[in-house]
Design a protein around this motif. Structure first.
Motif, PDB file in Angstrom:
ATOM      1  N   PRO A   1      39.385  34.241  42.772  1.00 45.67           N
ATOM      2  CA  PRO A   1      38.573  33.976  43.956  1.00 45.67           C
ATOM      3  C   PRO A   1      37.365  33.123  43.604  1.00 45.67           C
ATOM      4  O   PRO A   1      36.802  33.238  42.509  1.00 45.67           O
TER       5      PRO A   1
ATOM      6  N   THR B   1      37.259  40.495  40.862  1.00 46.35           N
ATOM      7  CA  THR B   1      35.833  40.737  41.022  1.00 46.35           C
ATOM      8  C   THR B   1      35.504  42.207  41.195  1.00 46.35           C
ATOM      9  O   THR B   1      34.354  42.545  41.369  1.00 46.35           O
TER      10      THR B   1
ATOM     11  N   LEU C   1      39.866  45.217  49.230  1.00 45.74           N
ATOM     12  CA  LEU C   1      39.601  44.011  49.991  1.00 45.74           C
ATOM     13  C   LEU C   1      39.344  42.792  49.128  1.00 45.74           C
ATOM     14  O   LEU C   1      39.436  41.697  49.606  1.00 45.74           O
TER      15      LEU C   1
ATOM     16  N   VAL D   1      43.974  38.249  51.565  1.00 47.52           N
ATOM     17  CA  VAL D   1      43.139  38.944  50.588  1.00 47.52           C
ATOM     18  C   VAL D   1      43.886  39.120  49.273  1.00 47.52           C
ATOM     19  O   VAL D   1      43.351  38.876  48.194  1.00 47.52           O
TER      20      VAL D   1
ATOM     21  N   LEU E   1      31.201  38.192  50.275  1.00 46.49           N
ATOM     22  CA  LEU E   1      31.107  37.801  51.678  1.00 46.49           C
ATOM     23  C   LEU E   1      30.676  38.978  52.533  1.00 46.49           C
ATOM     24  O   LEU E   1      31.030  39.056  53.697  1.00 46.49           O
TER      25      LEU E   1
ATOM     26  N   THR F   1      39.633  35.395  50.218  1.00 43.96           N
ATOM     27  CA  THR F   1      38.905  36.326  51.081  1.00 43.96           C
ATOM     28  C   THR F   1      38.223  35.615  52.233  1.00 43.96           C
ATOM     29  O   THR F   1      38.154  36.145  53.334  1.00 43.96           O
TER      30      THR F   1
ATOM     31  N   TRP G   1      32.279  40.043  56.204  1.00 39.83           N
ATOM     32  CA  TRP G   1      33.226  41.156  56.334  1.00 39.83           C
ATOM     33  C   TRP G   1      32.771  42.096  57.426  1.00 39.83           C
ATOM     34  O   TRP G   1      33.565  42.550  58.250  1.00 39.83           O
TER      35      TRP G   1
ATOM     36  N   GLY H   1      40.381  41.371  46.081  1.00 39.85           N
ATOM     37  CA  GLY H   1      41.106  40.703  45.010  1.00 39.85           C
ATOM     38  C   GLY H   1      40.792  41.373  43.695  1.00 39.85           C
ATOM     39  O   GLY H   1      39.835  42.135  43.593  1.00 39.85           O
TER      40      GLY H   1
ATOM     41  N   SER I   1      43.675  36.366  47.050  1.00 37.13           N
ATOM     42  CA  SER I   1      42.306  36.028  46.651  1.00 37.13           C
ATOM     43  C   SER I   1      41.641  35.011  47.567  1.00 37.13           C
ATOM     44  O   SER I   1      40.684  34.372  47.174  1.00 37.13           O
TER      45      SER I   1
END
Lengths: 448, 164
Positions: B121, A8, A3, B46, A135, B51, A139, A5, B49
């Motif tokens: 992101p 991170t 989810l 997503v 987030l 989100t 989410w 990316g 990036s």
């Protein structure tokens, strides 16, 4: 992990260090995550749901002066497995007039979102599937809002009027109760200053008075509005209008049988634990113990790089987290077997004219509080000792309020525990009176 | 490589369910396919990036608008399994509109410049959005809220209890 990316992912995880010794390649992560989901996640969530179902029947039994399931395994703990085997062997019926594709699809649409939420729940400081979801709370709200679609479609595709009534009630109820629930969440988020569940947990690691519920009176009130709204959003009694058995047969899952029915059941019980987990993270200090020891040792082990100690700490924290969430789940069951079911117009009245204005007032008050009475937002453990006033001397009004709120909260909790304990004691010692108001004279021994 | 394949997966879900929406005659099935279309778009966001946009997409469209659509179909549909039969004129108008929109999209695609790599992101996207909405974009933001207020008053007016 998919989810978030690629930049991170997993970069803060102790467990990642533990398993891979560093940041793994992307495809390794994808394969590993899928394997983890299949081997750990699905059984764990199923176990939560199964224990929840057993506990509900046991709690219901004791609240109604019965015993509850007690045949399968010790204290009936294997009852859910027996039920599962029974449901597996039942015939899988699809009504002739139903829309077969949607009828088959909707149990998954109801179950999968609830299951996905567990990915973001932090059971310990590092014991979370996706630690870098900045987030997190958004989410969770987003994923949970998909669940409604599954329930509505289940009712609609059954082409049965009871099911359609249940689905329509569901559509009204869940969509409207998401608003006060979101507002209560927003109050806690404003107090914490982040949407990240792991960071919210770290904010509350300084002992019981730093838990967000005791930050100020508005968050304290939001705790209760969240509880009511989340009960309704998860269609739990007393807000179980979508499946009210006394009027709608079984509501939206009237036509479901066997394994498909059990998916709805699992979704409800997994959902109970989910909303209790969100409440634990937001208000009750997540994985932290009341004395701030976990936070203290967490900072210590992290500074010294003691991975073994951190893993142990995570496991202890997970135990505390599950304990808190289970206590909240118990309260949900307690409500279910205590309160009668209101009508649908009363349910919507409570949402639109009571909880929603209350949520607005709480949010406004909380924002004003944060502007005019600054606390110590985001104090890590290292900045102060939990019981030393030195770090707090600039924030004495805040500390005073937190102390008072903590005392009030502890009194309420102690009162609730005492009430349940007294009820249990009475049930054990006055069972004669509860079950048998006018006891029959017993026949003398040996006469039969 | 992996990220690209995820992008193509989500794009395929989006495109296939969009085609399904056009082809199916059943309104409720079309709504379900719309759900998968929206989920696919969220997945594409997503993998790029974005989100925050993905989450808002899920909350607003999948959780809110879609439920309203299904609810509307349930309240207005004549039979439980209501079918959608377009007339010839509706089909012609729809085709023309679709071709025009596709042409517009193609022209935009030809003239736009795209970033080759997905952006990193943002660390604190909601905060940045909030500051932007209450700073440089305050007027459009407030205009949108006025629009919503008008809609809400209109709904209240339509649903009011009539005298007599």
């Amino acid at each position: 992990m998919i989810l978030c990316g690629r930049c991170t992912m997993w970069n803060t995880s102790v467990f990642q260090q533990f398993f891979f010794g560093g940041a793994p390649r992307l495809w390794v992560e994808v394969v590993y995550s899928l394997a983890l989901a299949a081997v750990v996640f699905i059984p764990a969530v199923s176990l939560v749901a199964m224990i929840g179902i057993w506990a509900e029947r046991k709690v219901a039994g004791h609240m109604q002066a019965r015993i509850g399931p007690n045949r399968v395994g010790p204290i009936g703990i294997l009852q859910s497995i027996a039920d599962g085997v029974k449901l597996l062997t039942k015939e899988d019926l699809i009504p002739a007039s139903a829309d077969g594709m949607l009828f088959r699809l909707s149990p998954y649409l109801a179950f999968v979102p609830v299951f996905m939420v567990y990915m973001l729940v932090p059971f310990g400081p590092d014991l979370v599937f996706e630690p870098a979801a900045g987030l997190g709370l958004l989410w969770i709200l987003a994923v949970l809002s998909i669940e409604v679609v599954g329930v509505i479609l289940a009712g609609w595709s059954s082409s049965n009027k009871w099911s359609v009534y249940g689905a329509m009630r569901e559509a009204c109820q869940m969509v409207s109760y998401e608003v006060p629930m979101g507002m209560a969440i927003l109050v806690a988020v404003t107090a914490g200053g982040t949407l990240d569940l792991v960071r919210l947990g770290h904010l509350q690691q300084g002992g019981i008075h730093t838990w967000l519920i005791f930050r100020n009176p508005f968050v304290f009130a939001a705790f209760f509005t969240y509880f009511v709204a989340s009960l309704a959003a998860n269609k739990r009694a007393p807000f179980d209008l979508p499946e009210s058995e006394s009027e709608l047969v079984a509501g939206y899952h009237t036509e479901y049988s066997g394994l498909r029915f059990s998916f709805f059941f699992f979704a409800e019980y997994a959902g109970m634990f989910v909303i209790a987990s969100i409440q634990t993270v937001l208000f009750l200090g997540a994985w932290n113990d009341p004395f701030g020891l976990i936070g203290h040792y967490d900072a210590m082990f992290r500074a010294s790089g003691d991975v073994g100690g951190l893993v142990l700490l995570n496991l202890i924290g997970a135990g505390i987290f599950v304990g808190k969430a289970s206590a909240l789940v118990f309260v949900q069951m307690w409500f279910r077997w205590t309160l009668p079911r209101p009508r649908i117009d009363q349910v919507l009245y409570v949402c639109m004219k009571v909880l929603l204005p209350l949520g607005c007032v709480l949010l406004l008050g909380e924002v004003l509080w944060e502007i005019f009475l600054p606390g110590q937002p985001g104090v890590p453990w290292v900045a102060y000792g939990p019981w030393s006033l030195g770090g707090w001397s600039n924030y004495l009004p805040t500390l005073g309020v937190q102390g008072i709120m903590t005392a009030v909260g502890l009194l309420l909790a102690a009162g609730a525990v005492g009430f349940v304990g007294k009820a249990a004691w009475d049930g054990r010692h006055n069972r004669q009176r509860l079950t048998d108001p006018a006891p029959m004279p017993r026949p003398a021994a040996g006469r039969r | 490589m992996m990220l690209e394949s995820l992008f193509y997966l989500f794009a395929a879900v989006t495109a296939l369910s969009a085609i399904g929406i056009v082809l199916t005659r059943d309104i409720v099935r079309a709504a379900v396919l719309l759900l998968f279309c929206l989920l696919g778009v969220a997945g594409v966001f997503v993998s790029l990036s974005a989100t925050f946009v993905a989450v808002v997409q899920l909350i607003v469209y999948a959780g809110g608008t879609l439920v309203l659509i299904i609810f509307g179909v349930m309240l207005t549909g004549h039979s439980p399994l209501h079918r959608f039969e377009p007339t010839r004129w509706e089909a012609v108008i729809g085709t023309v509109l679709g071709v025009v929109l596709l042409a517009g999209l193609g022209m935009a695609y030809g003239s736009a410049e795209f970033a080759k790599r997905p952006l990193a992101p943002m660390a604190d996207a909601p905060a940045a959005f909030g500051v932007a909405l209450l700073g440089p974009f305050l007027v459009p933001f407030e205009l949108a809220s006025v629009l919503l207020l008008v809609v809400m008053i209109g709904a209240g007016y339509l649903a009011r209890r009539r005298k007599g």
